[in-house]
Design a protein around this motif. Structure first.
Motif, PDB file in Angstrom:
ATOM      1  N   PRO A 135     -19.132   1.565  33.948  1.00  0.00           N
ATOM      2  CA  PRO A 135     -17.666   1.602  33.932  1.00  0.00           C
ATOM      3  C   PRO A 135     -17.149   2.826  34.662  1.00  0.00           C
ATOM      4  CG  PRO A 135     -18.545   2.305  31.821  1.00  0.00           C
ATOM      5  CD  PRO A 135     -19.717   1.812  32.626  1.00  0.00           C
TER       6      PRO A 135
ATOM      7  N   THR B  81     -14.758   0.428  29.097  1.00  0.00           N
ATOM      8  CA  THR B  81     -15.022  -1.003  29.270  1.00  0.00           C
ATOM      9  C   THR B  81     -16.261  -1.200  30.130  1.00  0.00           C
ATOM     10  OG1 THR B  81     -12.651  -1.451  29.175  1.00  0.00           O
ATOM     11  CG2 THR B  81     -14.063  -3.188  30.057  1.00  0.00           C
TER      12      THR B  81
ATOM     13  N   ALA C 165     -18.875  -2.521  32.885  1.00  0.00           N
ATOM     14  CA  ALA C 165     -18.637  -3.035  34.240  1.00  0.00           C
ATOM     15  C   ALA C 165     -18.651  -4.556  34.211  1.00  0.00           C
ATOM     16  CB  ALA C 165     -19.723  -2.524  35.180  1.00  0.00           C
ATOM     17  N   PRO C 166     -17.788  -5.207  35.000  1.00  0.00           N
ATOM     18  CA  PRO C 166     -17.771  -6.672  35.026  1.00  0.00           C
ATOM     19  C   PRO C 166     -19.046  -7.220  35.649  1.00  0.00           C
ATOM     20  CG  PRO C 166     -16.375  -5.778  36.754  1.00  0.00           C
ATOM     21  CD  PRO C 166     -16.798  -4.615  35.914  1.00  0.00           C
ATOM     22  N   PRO C 167     -19.333  -8.502  35.452  1.00  0.00           N
ATOM     23  CA  PRO C 167     -20.504  -9.105  36.102  1.00  0.00           C
ATOM     24  C   PRO C 167     -20.465  -8.897  37.612  1.00  0.00           C
ATOM     25  CG  PRO C 167     -19.542 -10.613  34.511  1.00  0.00           C
ATOM     26  CD  PRO C 167     -18.583  -9.462  34.633  1.00  0.00           C
TER      27      PRO C 167
ATOM     28  N   ALA D  71     -18.228 -11.036  39.738  1.00  0.00           N
ATOM     29  CA  ALA D  71     -16.773 -10.911  39.608  1.00  0.00           C
ATOM     30  C   ALA D  71     -16.158 -10.186  40.796  1.00  0.00           C
ATOM     31  CB  ALA D  71     -16.427 -10.181  38.311  1.00  0.00           C
ATOM     32  N   TRP D  72     -16.912  -9.249  41.387  1.00  0.00           N
ATOM     33  CA  TRP D  72     -16.395  -8.501  42.542  1.00  0.00           C
ATOM     34  C   TRP D  72     -16.186  -9.412  43.754  1.00  0.00           C
ATOM     35  CZ3 TRP D  72     -14.957  -3.898  40.959  1.00  0.00           C
ATOM     36  CH2 TRP D  72     -15.686  -3.221  39.983  1.00  0.00           C
TER      37      TRP D  72
ATOM     38  N   ASP E  87     -25.623 -16.144  38.659  1.00  0.00           N
ATOM     39  CA  ASP E  87     -24.212 -16.530  38.581  1.00  0.00           C
ATOM     40  C   ASP E  87     -23.771 -17.299  39.821  1.00  0.00           C
ATOM     41  OD1 ASP E  87     -24.100 -15.302  36.149  1.00  0.00           O
ATOM     42  OD2 ASP E  87     -23.045 -13.504  36.848  1.00  0.00           O
TER      43      ASP E  87
END
Length: 277
Positions: free
Chosen positions: A184, A190, A192-194, A197-198, A230
């Motif tokens: 994060p 929070t 880090a997003p998957p 997602a970027w 993913d």
């Protein structure tokens, strides 16, 4: 903040009034190089513009004395590697010179872009590979802001770290470079997003993505595997190839056979020029 995550040590400056009358062609070329890339260390500047380190240091020293360039190191770097960036005066003087010559002024001149240190290492590695082997050439390069503006002209709302065109043995690969993060931000708890997602904005490309491939530099093999899972389940409308920071550092440059293509055999690693064939 730099690659070691610590504040810069303030530089000691010895301005001589910003006199540019004695600056030669290479001094101005060095200022333009820093304007384009934001921050470069001595070794990178030597590789890109000079044949020897002493020549690079001599030109940098002249620019520092004129107050046109700033030097800094990172407090926790035991190698004391010196980095250089344009000063406000340097940016102003270079802007005037470029406009007087009717040449374009770089967007966000001299300002750091996302993942600046990683992106510059990637750029310098490709340039060095081209000079050593003669097989390939980095035909085009756009920093983050220029790349994002260019993509928006093609109705793609993504924000890559850079865009480039690598040509090797007659094959041209137009790539959009992304640097993945597994931690994060400093001011956020929070997670880090998957990794995928970027890259979601590439799905909002009504006319397609104007590139051969999206290249992703992953901090760990775990993040790389997650990204492959993913995107295999929910593919992007463009080829995606990945590698890790460690693989890139071991290979020395991004042209080598270090790239895993999403949806292909995991054990097969491709050279940059082989992606998309």
């Amino acid at each position: 903040m730099g690659p070691h995550g610590n504040p810069k040590v303030p530089p000691a400056r010895r301005p001589d009034g910003g006199d540019t009358r004695r600056l030669g062609r290479r001094h101005w070329a060095l200022l333009a190089l820093l304007a384009e890339h934001g921050v470069l260390h001595t070794g990178q500047i030597t590789a890109l513009l000079f044949g020897s380190r002493p020549a690079a240091v001599r030109h940098l020293t002249r620019l520092m004395r004129a107050g046109l360039v700033r030097r800094f190191v990172h407090r926790n770097d035991p190698t004391h590697l010196a980095y250089y960036e344009l000063s406000a005066d340097g940016a102003e003087r270079l802007t005037v010179r470029l406009r007087e010559a009717n040449r374009p002024v770089p967007v966000a001149m001299g300002k750091p872009g996302p993942d600046l240190f990683v992106v510059n290492e990637f750029f310098v590695g490709l340039v060095g590979e081209a000079r050593r082997q003669g097989r390939g050439v980095l035909f085009r390069w756009r920093r983050a802001l220029e790349a994002a503006v260019w993509l928006r002209e093609h109705a793609v709302p993504a924000a890559p770290s850079a865009y480039g065109v690598w040509i090797e043995d007659g094959a041209a690969v137009r790539f959009l470079l992304h640097v993945d993060h597994d931690k994060p931000g400093r001011l956020s708890s929070t997670p880090a997003p998957p990794a995928a997602a970027w890259l979601a904005d590439y799905r909002q490309a009504p006319r397609g993505v104007p590139a051969t491939a999206v290249l992703v530099l992953c901090p760990t093999r775990q993040r790389e595997d997650e990204l492959h899972r993913d995107l295999t389940a929910d593919p992007l409308p463009v080829t995606v190839a990945t590698t890790t920071f460690e693989q890139l550092a071991t290979a020395g440059n991004g042209a080598e056979a270090i790239w895993r293509v999403v949806g292909a055999e995991p054990a097969v690693l491709l050279r940059l020029a082989e992606i998309g064939r």
